[in-house]
Motif scaffolding. Structure first.
Motif, PDB file in Angstrom:
ATOM      1  N   GLY A  91       1.300  -1.288  -0.103  1.00  0.00           N
ATOM      2  CA  GLY A  91       0.315   0.104  -0.107  1.00  0.00           C
ATOM      3  C   GLY A  91       1.075   0.895  -0.088  1.00  0.00           C
ATOM      4  N   ARG A  92       2.359   1.020  -0.122  1.00  0.00           N
ATOM      5  CA  ARG A  92       2.750   2.542  -0.144  1.00  0.00           C
ATOM      6  C   ARG A  92       3.268   2.844  -1.523  1.00  0.00           C
ATOM      7  NH1 ARG A  92       6.117  -0.961   2.767  1.00  0.00           N
ATOM      8  NH2 ARG A  92       7.245  -2.076   1.050  1.00  0.00           N
ATOM      9  N   LEU A  93       3.170   4.118  -1.575  1.00  0.00           N
ATOM     10  CA  LEU A  93       3.059   5.042  -2.916  1.00  0.00           C
ATOM     11  C   LEU A  93       4.228   4.957  -3.725  1.00  0.00           C
ATOM     12  CD1 LEU A  93       0.608   6.203  -0.919  1.00  0.00           C
ATOM     13  CD2 LEU A  93       0.746   8.269  -2.366  1.00  0.00           C
ATOM     14  N   LEU A  94       4.064   4.688  -4.661  1.00  0.00           N
ATOM     15  CA  LEU A  94       5.348   4.088  -5.612  1.00  0.00           C
ATOM     16  C   LEU A  94       4.703   5.801  -6.907  1.00  0.00           C
ATOM     17  CD1 LEU A  94       5.356   1.051  -6.533  1.00  0.00           C
ATOM     18  CD2 LEU A  94       6.326   1.964  -4.872  1.00  0.00           C
ATOM     19  N   ALA A  95       4.054   6.271  -7.360  1.00  0.00           N
ATOM     20  CA  ALA A  95       4.141   7.049  -7.462  1.00  0.00           C
ATOM     21  C   ALA A  95       3.009   7.471  -7.784  1.00  0.00           C
ATOM     22  CB  ALA A  95       3.762   6.913  -8.539  1.00  0.00           C
ATOM     23  N   PHE A  96       2.344   8.877  -8.647  1.00  0.00           N
ATOM     24  CA  PHE A  96       0.893   9.342  -8.019  1.00  0.00           C
ATOM     25  C   PHE A  96       0.794  10.831  -9.170  1.00  0.00           C
ATOM     26  CE2 PHE A  96       3.011  11.051  -4.647  1.00  0.00           C
ATOM     27  CZ  PHE A  96       4.164  12.250  -5.428  1.00  0.00           C
ATOM     28  N   SER A  97      -0.215  11.564  -9.635  1.00  0.00           N
ATOM     29  CA  SER A  97      -1.027  12.067 -10.452  1.00  0.00           C
ATOM     30  C   SER A  97      -0.676  13.433  -9.564  1.00  0.00           C
ATOM     31  CB  SER A  97      -2.173  11.739 -11.514  1.00  0.00           C
ATOM     32  OG  SER A  97      -3.327  11.320 -10.383  1.00  0.00           O
ATOM     33  N   ALA A  98      -0.822  13.854  -8.778  1.00  0.00           N
ATOM     34  CA  ALA A  98      -1.271  14.962  -8.383  1.00  0.00           C
ATOM     35  C   ALA A  98       0.264  15.716  -8.002  1.00  0.00           C
ATOM     36  CB  ALA A  98      -1.626  14.737  -6.743  1.00  0.00           C
ATOM     37  N   PRO A  99       0.111  16.788  -7.910  1.00  0.00           N
ATOM     38  CA  PRO A  99       0.901  18.160  -8.601  1.00  0.00           C
ATOM     39  C   PRO A  99       1.789  17.318  -7.176  1.00  0.00           C
ATOM     40  CG  PRO A  99      -0.656  19.039  -8.865  1.00  0.00           C
ATOM     41  CD  PRO A  99      -1.009  17.808  -8.153  1.00  0.00           C
ATOM     42  N   PRO A 100       3.825  17.606  -7.257  1.00  0.00           N
ATOM     43  CA  PRO A 100       4.323  17.796  -6.266  1.00  0.00           C
ATOM     44  C   PRO A 100       3.991  18.442  -5.032  1.00  0.00           C
ATOM     45  CG  PRO A 100       5.765  17.699  -8.208  1.00  0.00           C
ATOM     46  CD  PRO A 100       3.344  18.496  -8.645  1.00  0.00           C
ATOM     47  N   GLY A 101       3.930  17.903  -3.986  1.00  0.00           N
ATOM     48  CA  GLY A 101       4.021  18.380  -2.414  1.00  0.00           C
ATOM     49  C   GLY A 101       2.828  18.429  -1.960  1.00  0.00           C
ATOM     50  N   LYS A 102       1.597  18.049  -2.391  1.00  0.00           N
ATOM     51  CA  LYS A 102      -0.268  17.583  -2.677  1.00  0.00           C
ATOM     52  C   LYS A 102      -0.492  16.748  -1.599  1.00  0.00           C
ATOM     53  CE  LYS A 102      -1.330  21.903  -4.809  1.00  0.00           C
ATOM     54  NZ  LYS A 102      -2.279  23.010  -3.778  1.00  0.00           N
ATOM     55  N   VAL A 103       1.038  15.932  -2.461  1.00  0.00           N
ATOM     56  CA  VAL A 103       0.365  14.052  -1.501  1.00  0.00           C
ATOM     57  C   VAL A 103       1.556  14.238  -0.430  1.00  0.00           C
ATOM     58  CG1 VAL A 103       0.729  11.876  -1.041  1.00  0.00           C
ATOM     59  CG2 VAL A 103       0.038  13.774  -3.740  1.00  0.00           C
ATOM     60  N   LYS A 104       0.166  14.362   0.945  1.00  0.00           N
ATOM     61  CA  LYS A 104       0.593  13.905   2.466  1.00  0.00           C
ATOM     62  C   LYS A 104       1.137  12.621   3.258  1.00  0.00           C
ATOM     63  CE  LYS A 104      -1.021  18.508   2.940  1.00  0.00           C
ATOM     64  NZ  LYS A 104      -2.047  19.275   3.349  1.00  0.00           N
ATOM     65  N   ALA A 105       0.519  11.676   2.716  1.00  0.00           N
ATOM     66  CA  ALA A 105       0.305  10.164   3.441  1.00  0.00           C
ATOM     67  C   ALA A 105       1.164   9.394   2.220  1.00  0.00           C
ATOM     68  CB  ALA A 105      -1.301   9.962   3.079  1.00  0.00           C
ATOM     69  N   ARG A 131      -4.062  12.792  -0.089  1.00  0.00           N
ATOM     70  CA  ARG A 131      -3.619  14.448  -0.267  1.00  0.00           C
ATOM     71  C   ARG A 131      -4.570  14.469   1.027  1.00  0.00           C
ATOM     72  NH1 ARG A 131      -5.242  17.074  -6.067  1.00  0.00           N
ATOM     73  NH2 ARG A 131      -4.133  18.686  -4.707  1.00  0.00           N
ATOM     74  N   HIS A 132      -5.576  13.723   1.869  1.00  0.00           N
ATOM     75  CA  HIS A 132      -5.452  14.717   3.473  1.00  0.00           C
ATOM     76  C   HIS A 132      -5.987  13.659   3.977  1.00  0.00           C
ATOM     77  CE1 HIS A 132      -7.280  17.483  -0.023  1.00  0.00           C
ATOM     78  NE2 HIS A 132      -7.394  18.295   0.700  1.00  0.00           N
ATOM     79  N   PRO A 133      -4.854  12.944   4.843  1.00  0.00           N
ATOM     80  CA  PRO A 133      -4.697  11.972   5.590  1.00  0.00           C
ATOM     81  C   PRO A 133      -5.891  12.028   7.041  1.00  0.00           C
ATOM     82  CG  PRO A 133      -2.806  13.148   5.487  1.00  0.00           C
ATOM     83  CD  PRO A 133      -3.830  13.841   4.682  1.00  0.00           C
ATOM     84  N   GLY A 134      -7.216  10.790   7.008  1.00  0.00           N
ATOM     85  CA  GLY A 134      -8.031  10.700   7.840  1.00  0.00           C
ATOM     86  C   GLY A 134      -9.420  11.611   6.880  1.00  0.00           C
ATOM     87  N   VAL A 135      -8.817  11.341   5.736  1.00  0.00           N
ATOM     88  CA  VAL A 135     -11.005  11.979   4.815  1.00  0.00           C
ATOM     89  C   VAL A 135     -10.724  10.350   3.802  1.00  0.00           C
ATOM     90  CG1 VAL A 135     -11.370  13.149   3.281  1.00  0.00           C
ATOM     91  CG2 VAL A 135      -9.971  14.439   4.648  1.00  0.00           C
ATOM     92  N   ARG A 136     -11.172  10.014   3.647  1.00  0.00           N
ATOM     93  CA  ARG A 136     -12.085   8.995   3.112  1.00  0.00           C
ATOM     94  C   ARG A 136     -13.230   9.292   1.840  1.00  0.00           C
ATOM     95  NH1 ARG A 136     -10.946   4.378   5.488  1.00  0.00           N
ATOM     96  NH2 ARG A 136     -11.960   3.294   4.832  1.00  0.00           N
ATOM     97  N   ARG A 137     -12.222   8.506   0.547  1.00  0.00           N
ATOM     98  CA  ARG A 137     -12.624   8.714  -1.072  1.00  0.00           C
ATOM     99  C   ARG A 137     -13.612   7.611  -1.633  1.00  0.00           C
ATOM    100  NH1 ARG A 137     -13.553  14.765   0.161  1.00  0.00           N
ATOM    101  NH2 ARG A 137     -11.337  15.441   0.518  1.00  0.00           N
ATOM    102  N   VAL A 138     -14.188   7.931  -2.608  1.00  0.00           N
ATOM    103  CA  VAL A 138     -14.816   6.293  -3.433  1.00  0.00           C
ATOM    104  C   VAL A 138     -13.494   6.184  -4.245  1.00  0.00           C
ATOM    105  CG1 VAL A 138     -17.507   6.761  -3.112  1.00  0.00           C
ATOM    106  CG2 VAL A 138     -16.378   8.047  -4.601  1.00  0.00           C
ATOM    107  N   PHE A 139     -13.408   5.073  -4.210  1.00  0.00           N
ATOM    108  CA  PHE A 139     -12.093   4.953  -5.843  1.00  0.00           C
ATOM    109  C   PHE A 139     -12.710   3.725  -6.567  1.00  0.00           C
ATOM    110  CE2 PHE A 139     -12.343   2.426  -2.010  1.00  0.00           C
ATOM    111  CZ  PHE A 139     -11.793   0.944  -1.996  1.00  0.00           C
ATOM    112  N   SER A 140     -11.486   3.860  -7.354  1.00  0.00           N
ATOM    113  CA  SER A 140     -11.883   2.637  -8.238  1.00  0.00           C
ATOM    114  C   SER A 140     -10.012   2.201  -8.183  1.00  0.00           C
ATOM    115  CB  SER A 140     -12.029   2.611 -10.038  1.00  0.00           C
ATOM    116  OG  SER A 140     -11.964   1.754 -10.400  1.00  0.00           O
ATOM    117  N   ALA A 159     -13.366  11.220  -6.465  1.00  0.00           N
ATOM    118  CA  ALA A 159     -13.752  12.318  -5.758  1.00  0.00           C
ATOM    119  C   ALA A 159     -12.686  12.679  -5.806  1.00  0.00           C
ATOM    120  CB  ALA A 159     -15.149  12.219  -4.712  1.00  0.00           C
ATOM    121  N   GLY A 160     -11.868  13.602  -6.489  1.00  0.00           N
ATOM    122  CA  GLY A 160     -10.386  13.915  -5.639  1.00  0.00           C
ATOM    123  C   GLY A 160     -10.902  15.589  -5.686  1.00  0.00           C
ATOM    124  N   GLU A 161      -9.848  16.544  -5.110  1.00  0.00           N
ATOM    125  CA  GLU A 161     -10.447  18.483  -4.626  1.00  0.00           C
ATOM    126  C   GLU A 161     -10.860  18.930  -5.399  1.00  0.00           C
ATOM    127  OE1 GLU A 161      -6.921  21.299  -3.229  1.00  0.00           O
ATOM    128  OE2 GLU A 161      -5.946  19.443  -2.944  1.00  0.00           O
TER     129      GLU A 161
END
Length: 485
Positions: A91-105, A131-140, A159-161
């Motif tokens: 479950g560790r993040l390897l890569a993401f589509s968000a801008p740098p510095g936005k991902v906190k977890a 991007r928001h630790p403690g917040v839960r979103r729908v996902f695929s 349901a992103g930002e």
């Protein structure tokens, strides 16, 4: 201050509708949010599976940057609000589509991912938002495999930002304001209707309150009110019944007070008359004892003795009537033949009958049954009625005593004389205590009339009825009934 029931009901209704409105808005927003989450996840359930490609993660955990860039580019074209993350098997993040510095977890919980992969239908499954630790979103999500082994996951936040910003803007939209306005208008309309309904419901209570405040002297109960309505109607009907009974009791108390005053007046008169006679004749005998002849002295003493007997009889009747009125009075009832008792009473009064040359006829009907009554009290009835008939019958007259069995289980005794009779105005009141008949029609009538009052009280104690009227040949008729044994 809420002093009336209507004001308290209105305040309670306002509070209830305010809470109902807030609850409705909260439920609507929550249900809309959940519905959008479920619909979004359902529509994009296979999105990650369609985008993922084998070999996206190498055997050593290296990431295929070119393939991942194509995926990010495709997602941006499909929906800019979607955020994509590449996770390893832990479950560790390897890569993401968000801008740098936005991902906190640094990692994403795998439990929701596994539940999503196992469940084909059902409610929305919420996962972590990096991007928001403690917040839960729908996902695929879809597993990333290489050579048949699972290397990680392609994790897509649906349901992103940007989506959340759009959802926040939806709360301030025209549709939202119109919906809230319609809800408030509906609640206001229902609240107004409720106030009118409460006003109609509390109107009988206000009317009852006014009646209670104006009691006594409120007048008759309003027509159309009965005990067939609701609790307030029954309470109002019960109050008016109670008020009527209280007013009737007050009238009876006033009548009793008037009767008491009349009693004092009548007793004073009837006691004063024989006492004055006794005193006058005794004083005459005392002062003129030397000048009076033996015959005159004897005549004065006889008049004084007659007044003493009259006074004694009046006092005895008063005590007897008081005893009969006592709640402790109990009948010593037994079974006996009524005609035999009548014959005994006639024999007891034989001297008085012979003194006036009267004839007493006792007519016994056929099959007269025994009665169940108090012999002593029934004898008192017969004595009073026969003495009354003897007193008012002319010399040489006839007094008749008849028996008959009534339609009910009772025996009727009728005493008839040929005296001056009873005026129709007196028949309804002759059994009242201290009632005096008119002196012009009965010049010999005197006293308080306690004898007939005693008769009525004794008959009432036996559960019978007594009445008076004119006889078939003139004179007066008194009749009473006693229960059959």
């Amino acid at each position: 201050m809420l002093r009336t029931l209507y004001a308290k009901l209105a305040a309670a209704l306002l509070l209830l509708f305010s809470l109902l409105g807030l609850l409705y808005v909260a439920i609507t927003l929550l249900s809309t949010r959940l519905y959008l989450q479920e619909a979004n996840q359902h529509l994009h359930r296979g999105l990650a599976r369609r985008l993922v490609s084998e070999g996206l993660i190498g055997a050593r955990g290296e990431v295929d940057e070119a393939a991942l860039g194509d995926i990010f580019h495709t997602l941006m074209v499909i929906n800019p609000s979607i955020e994509c993350y590449l996770l390893d098997r832990e479950g560790r993040l390897l890569a993401f589509s968000a801008p740098p510095g936005k991902v906190k977890a640094k990692r994403v919980a795998l439990a929701p991912i596994e539940r999503f992969l196992r469940a084909s239908r059902g409610g929305p499954v919420l996962g972590d938002d990096p991007r928001h630790p403690g917040v839960r979103r729908v996902f695929s999500v879809a597993p990333v495999e290489r050579d048949g082994a699972r290397r990680g996951y392609l994790y897509v936040i649906l349901a992103g930002e940007r989506y959340q910003s759009a959802f926040q803007a939806l709360r301030q939209s025209y549709i939202t304001r119109m919906s809230v306005g319609l809800v408030c208008a509906g609640l206001l309309f229902v609240f107004t209707a409720g106030l009118l309904f409460f006003h109609l419901l509390t109107r009988p209570l206000r009317r009852l309150t006014a009646a209670v405040e104006s009691f006594p002297g409120q007048g008759p109960a309003p027509h159309g009110r009965s005990a067939a309505g609701d609790e307030i109607d029954r309470l109002e009907a019960s109050f008016h019944d109670m008020a009527a009974r209280i007013e009737a009791q007050m009238q009876r108390l006033q009548a009793a007070d008037h009767e008491r005053r009349q009693l004092v007046s009548n007793i004073s008169h009837d006691l004063r008359t024989p006492l004055a006679s006794i005193q006058g004749h005794l004083e005459t005998v005392t002062l003129k004892s030397e000048s009076l002849s033996p015959e005159e002295r004897r005549r004065y003493l006889e008049v004084a003795m007659a007044s003493c007997r009259r006074l004694s009889r009046l006092i005895a009747e008063l005590f007897e009537l008081a005893r009969l009125d006592s709640p402790e009075t109990r009948l010593q009832a037994e079974r006996f033949p009524l005609p035999e008792l009548v014959h005994d009473v006639v024999q007891k009064l034989e001297l008085a009958v012979e003194a006036k040359g009267l004839t007493v006829e006792v007519r016994r009907g056929e099959s007269i049954p025994f009665v169940h009554a108090d012999i002593g009290l029934v004898e008192r009835i017969l004595e009073n009625l026969l003495k009354n008939a003897i007193e008012h019958s002319p010399e040489g007259g006839v007094i008749r005593v008849d028996f008959c069995r009534t339609a009910g289980e009772a025996v009727e005794v009728r005493v008839t004389d040929r005296g001056p009779g009873i005026d129709p105005e007196d028949t309804t009141r002759i059994f009242e205590r201290f009632y005096r008949v008119r002196q012009e029609s009965h010049p010999r009538a005197a006293g308080c009339g306690l004898g007939l009052a005693i008769v009525k009280r004794i008959v009432d104690l036996h559960g019978g009825v007594v009445h008076a009227g004119r006889g078939p040949e003139g004179g007066a008729t008194f009749a009473f009934t006693l229960p059959v044994a």
